[in-house]
Design a protein around this motif. Structure first.
Motif, PDB file in Angstrom:
ATOM      1  N   VAL A 137      -5.908  -5.083  -0.064  1.00 16.63           N
ATOM      2  CA  VAL A 137      -5.395  -4.138  -0.991  1.00 16.63           C
ATOM      3  C   VAL A 137      -6.449  -3.028  -1.423  1.00 16.63           C
ATOM      4  N   VAL A 138      -7.726  -3.476  -1.553  1.00 16.79           N
ATOM      5  CA  VAL A 138      -8.769  -2.737  -2.143  1.00 16.79           C
ATOM      6  C   VAL A 138      -8.876  -1.472  -0.972  1.00 16.79           C
ATOM      7  N   GLN A 139      -8.760  -1.841   0.373  1.00 11.77           N
ATOM      8  CA  GLN A 139      -9.038  -0.578   1.190  1.00 11.77           C
ATOM      9  C   GLN A 139      -7.755   0.230   1.374  1.00 11.77           C
ATOM     10  N   GLY A 140      -6.578  -0.281   0.540  1.00 14.07           N
ATOM     11  CA  GLY A 140      -5.391   0.707   0.386  1.00 14.07           C
ATOM     12  C   GLY A 140      -4.649   0.686   1.779  1.00 14.07           C
ATOM     13  N   ARG A 141      -4.714  -0.487   2.527  1.00 13.26           N
ATOM     14  CA  ARG A 141      -3.876  -0.630   3.831  1.00 13.26           C
ATOM     15  C   ARG A 141      -3.341  -2.006   3.877  1.00 13.26           C
ATOM     16  N   ALA A 142      -2.774  -2.645   2.702  1.00 14.06           N
ATOM     17  CA  ALA A 142      -2.037  -3.796   2.856  1.00 14.06           C
ATOM     18  C   ALA A 142      -0.667  -3.634   3.397  1.00 14.06           C
ATOM     19  N   SER A 143      -0.327  -4.142   4.702  1.00  9.20           N
ATOM     20  CA  SER A 143       0.846  -3.998   5.689  1.00  9.20           C
ATOM     21  C   SER A 143       1.869  -5.232   5.111  1.00  9.20           C
ATOM     22  N   ALA A 144       2.956  -4.918   5.770  1.00 11.57           N
ATOM     23  CA  ALA A 144       3.922  -5.918   5.751  1.00 11.57           C
ATOM     24  C   ALA A 144       3.393  -7.527   6.258  1.00 11.57           C
ATOM     25  N   ARG A 145       2.757  -7.294   7.318  1.00 11.07           N
ATOM     26  CA  ARG A 145       2.297  -8.553   7.706  1.00 11.07           C
ATOM     27  C   ARG A 145       1.316  -9.055   6.730  1.00 11.07           C
ATOM     28  N   ASP A 146       0.210  -8.327   6.132  1.00 13.42           N
ATOM     29  CA  ASP A 146      -0.597  -8.883   4.913  1.00 13.42           C
ATOM     30  C   ASP A 146       0.335  -9.429   3.861  1.00 13.42           C
TER      31      ASP A 146
END
Length: 845
Positions: free
Chosen positions: A439-448
């Motif tokens: 989340v902090v990296q700004g790259r939360a995917s559907a898998r996450d």
């Protein structure tokens, strides 16, 4: 620069949206809990409810308010702690060094697992030997070396083939292990009654929450259409449940295959998950439908709902998922509430990282979901009210939750860490940390998002274990956290960044170890498990020799004409009713679910005032109700009242069922010839002694009374110092856990001397201290020869001497149990010692 500012703005907006929606979730959750647990006009408070419980002994009440509060505080604080930690990592520059964080989490997890395995007294006794542990570790190293040649995930074709094979194997195993008919219903399947009774009542015309009072939810309403097409019977029910269980297992495996790329990791997860969910243990005969499929079905199917949602969120999906969550709550309040909160959380989490307009859209989706949940519940309530003709209150589903949680009825203390449950807690914390980093990296995917969903679901289901911290409950409720653990291991095994080789090797060694360890366990338990499955299938439809339940049904049919009314009060009441297609006309829950005095009083009142012309009562239930139902002997105490209305006409074969007929009765009233042996008081200074009499072919006890084998040498559990002497002659044909002497029960109470499942000449002494079982080193008995055993408990030391030499000693404060002291078996009468016991004497000092 503008792109960076835009990105920071997006994160800021997402954090605000996330905080707002989290507040909405909290308010909705509090609203649901407040609605379900509010009195709704009831005049009884929790204290009055606790007083009304039919408590057989005080120690059965173990309220755990501080544990529940601690759990609630940790769950509420976990997201905040994880997010704060991720933000701190970003601030000091660690967020771009994810490999170091992953390495730290992995190392901490491995160290914690090893420390727990060494410290938890339960795990080593049921786990691997040192040689097997070493072999599994070497296998893990070999797998790591081989897999280094394949650093990427397998092809889609291989993954699909692996998933299909695992699903097919799971379905086969489900039908092999979990299908049986009424011939298999014994004392070891005693949990079946509480689950089956409400299904029988609902299918045959009752309405949940009106004339059907149920402990586990309104799941019977879901069975109504199915058994409208086929007859309700134990065989048909187990077939339907096997189909439901198979569909749930397939859902878990399909979901896991999306998160786990390596086939070997998927295989490792699948094997361990199945062993946990199916309680693969030769000593466990009870399929425990209350957990699988009841508490497993909707949580498992919700995984597919989560995948469906993440693929393309929309308003229609949010609404339909809300309807699904309402159905889950209606089916079973415990698991349904967890599913509803977890799916709602997933919808809220989907807004993270989106722009303002998309985040607002997710807010509307969340609102639609909440309205669908509450709207569907109110629609269900209206439908039940219409069908029953009287208002129905869904809050009544929380009655048993109040009984168990509020009073601590049948609760068990949570072991102090380090314990097996701490591994599950660490998995939840690690998964939350990984998700927060994304989340902090700004790259939360559907898998996450799906990984976070399985974590939230696992934390919710962990509440089962929090209430009743039994070793058997933990494996049944941690399967979502197992998905998260294996998914994180799989991700590490494919990591290509800095420290990648170290992380890949370490994770693959762990996966290989788990695969080899599972293989060893399977080889060990396969023979008795296969025998048990074969026995269940071979008994289906078998008419000779008749099983005890079959004999009871035949006895009832031979004594009741088609025009006569009858009722049954028995341990297997629900099984008898379902096989005879009979709906009980008695008010309230079935015998297995009667926990409140008012329900017992209402049942007796109904029998006296407007009861049937024929009443069948199970003698075992009458004599051993506290042991079999964990309630006081309310039925035995009510027999004088019933005697005013009913006469005892006859007994079934083996004096198992009493046939009572309503007075006036012209024949002889056999109440005065009740074959129950009265407890003969003995001086505490002289031992109770039983000796085998060859001429009589029976044990002869105090005052020359003949006694069957096995027998209770004392009606109550040893409390304080005692001595027990035995002369045993094993015949070398012991069943698993064949028992010489036992006062142990299900809540880490009492002691037992029994054979081990592998070498049947090897025995152990085990004692419960109220929190766990403590087991001695094994010792051997000579087959076909007398073995003089002396057991003594004094000053918190339990010692066993064999032929004059001490072979076992355990330092522990033994917790007195709710059952008596049995020689030749344990209280459930399913692990009978094979051979002779020539003498038994007991002295409670």
């Amino acid at each position: 620069m503008d792109g960076q500012a835009s990105h920071m703005n997006t994160l800021k907006i997402s954090a605000i949206t996330f905080g707002l929606l989290s507040t909405i979730v909290l308010v909705l959750l509090i609203g649901i809990v407040a609605y379900l647990f509010s009195p709704h006009g009831s005049t009884q408070d929790e204290l009055a409810l606790a007083i009304e419980i039919l408590v057989p002994f005080p120690s059965i009440l173990q309220p755990k308010p501080e544990t529940r509060l601690a759990f609630g505080a940790v769950v509420a604080g976990l997201p905040l702690i994880a997010l704060a930690s991720a933000l701190a990592a970003k601030r000091i520059g660690l967020v771009n060094k994810a490999s170091l964080i992953d390495l730290g989490l992995f190392a901490t997890g491995v160290a914690g697992a090893i420390f727990t395995l060494r410290s938890d007294p339960v795990l080593p006794s049921a786990g691997l030997s040192k040689a097997e542990f070493t072999l599994s570790a070497l296998g893990g190293v070999v797998l790591a070396l081989v897999s280094q040649r394949y650093p990427t995930a397998a092809s889609k074709k291989v993954r699909i083939g692996t998933t299909f094979t695992l699903c097919l194997s799971g379905v086969f195993l489900t039908f092999a292990l979990r299908v049986f008919d009424y011939n298999y219903v014994t004392a070891e399947t005693a949990h079946l009654g509480a689950y089956l009774y409400s299904i029988n009542q609902t299918v045959l015309g009752g309405t949940c929450l009106n004339d059907v009072v149920t402990q586990y939810g309104c799941y019977g309403e879901f069975y109504r259409p199915i058994f409208g097409l086929i007859d309700l019977s134990i065989y048909n029910l187990t077939l339907v449940n096997a189909a439901l269980q198979s569909s749930a297992l397939v859902a878990v495996l399909v979901f896991s295959s999306f998160l786990i790329a390596r086939p070997v990791t998927l295989v490792a997860f699948s094997v361990w998950a199945i062993m946990c969910l199916y309680r693969i243990d030769p000593s466990v005969y009870d399929v425990y439908f209350q957990y699988t499929p009841l508490r497993f079905l909707f949580p498992a199917l919700s995984l597919l709902m989560a995948m469906w949602w993440c693929r393309a969120p929309c308003l229609m999906k949010a609404t339909l998922i809300g309807v699904f969550s309402a159905a889950a709550i209606f089916n079973n309040l415990d698991s349904g509430a967890v599913v509803a909160v977890a799916l709602g959380t997933l919808i809220f989490l989907s807004s993270i990282g989106l722009d303002r307009n998309s985040a607002m859209k997710m807010g509307w989706f969340a609102l639609a979901y909440s309205l669908a949940v509450f709207g569907s519940l109110f629609a269900i309530q209206a439908l039940l009210s219409y069908r029953s003709g009287v208002p129905v209150d869904l809050a009544a589903m929380s009655l048993y939750a109040k009984i168990f949680a509020g009073s601590g009825f049948m609760m068990l203390p949570t072991p102090k860490p380090p314990s097996a449950w701490t591994l599950a807690a660490f998995t939840a914390a690690a998964s939350a940390a990984v998700y927060s980093l994304r989340v902090v990296q700004g790259r939360a995917s559907a898998r996450d998002h799906l990984l976070a969903y399985s974590t939230v679901l696992g934390i919710g289901l962990f509440s089962y274990y929090l209430g009743r911290s039994h070793p058997f409950v933990l494996p049944l409720c941690i399967w979502p956290l197992m998905i998260a653990a294996f998914a994180m291991l799989d991700a590490l095994s494919l990591y290509q960044g800095p420290w990648g080789a170290t992380l890949r090797a370490g994770s693959l060694i762990m996966v290989g170890f788990l695969v080899l360890a599972a293989s060893i366990v399977i080889v060990r338990v396969a023979p008795p498990i296969v025998t048990m499955a074969a026995t269940r299938w071979q008994q289906i439809g078998k008419m000779s020799p008749m099983s005890p339940v079959a004999e009871d049904i035949a006895f009832i049919r031979s004594n009741v004409s088609a025009s006569e009314s009858f009722e049954v009060l028995a341990v297997h009441q629900a099984t008898i009713y379902s096989e005879m297609h009979k709906r009980s006309n008695l008010p309230g829950p079935g015998v297995a679910e009667i926990l409140l005095r008012r329900d017992a009083d209402n049942l007796i009142k109904a029998l006296v005032e407007e009861g049937p012309s024929n009443l069948f009562i199970d003698r075992e239930l009458l004599e051993r109700q506290p042991l079999l139902m964990n309630t006081s002997s309310w039925l035995e105490q009510s027999m004088p009242t019933l005697h005013h209305t009913y006469a005892l006409k006859s007994w079934s074969k083996g004096n198992r069922l009493m046939h009572l007929v309503r007075k006036p009765f012209a024949g002889e009233d056999l109440f005065e010839t009740h074959p129950t042996c009265a407890t003969v008081p003995h001086s505490s200074a002289s031992p109770i002694c039983y000796r085998y009499n060859i001429d009589l072919g029976s044990f002869v006890g105090p005052n020359g009374r003949k006694s069957p084998f096995p027998f209770d040498i004392a009606p109550t559990s040893p409390n304080g110092a005692f001595s027990l002497g035995l002369v045993v002659v094993p015949d070398g044909k012991q069943v698993a856990y064949s028992t010489i002497a036992s006062s142990h029960c299900c809540s880490f109470q009492g002691f037992v001397v029994h054979a081990l499942p592998g070498d049947r000449s090897e025995y152990v002494l085990t004692v419960g201290n109220g929190a766990q079982w403590l087991t001695s080193e094994p010792f051997h008995l000579k087959d076909q020869q007398p073995n003089a055993i002396s057991i003594k408990y004094q000053n918190e030391v339990l010692a066993l001497n064999l032929d004059g030499s001490e072979v076992a000693r355990i330092h522990a404060k033994m917790e007195p149990s709710a059952v008596g002291l049995t020689v030749g078996d344990w209280f459930a009468r399913s692990r009978t010692f094979s051979g002779r016991i020539d003498e038994a004497w007991y002295l409670n000092q």
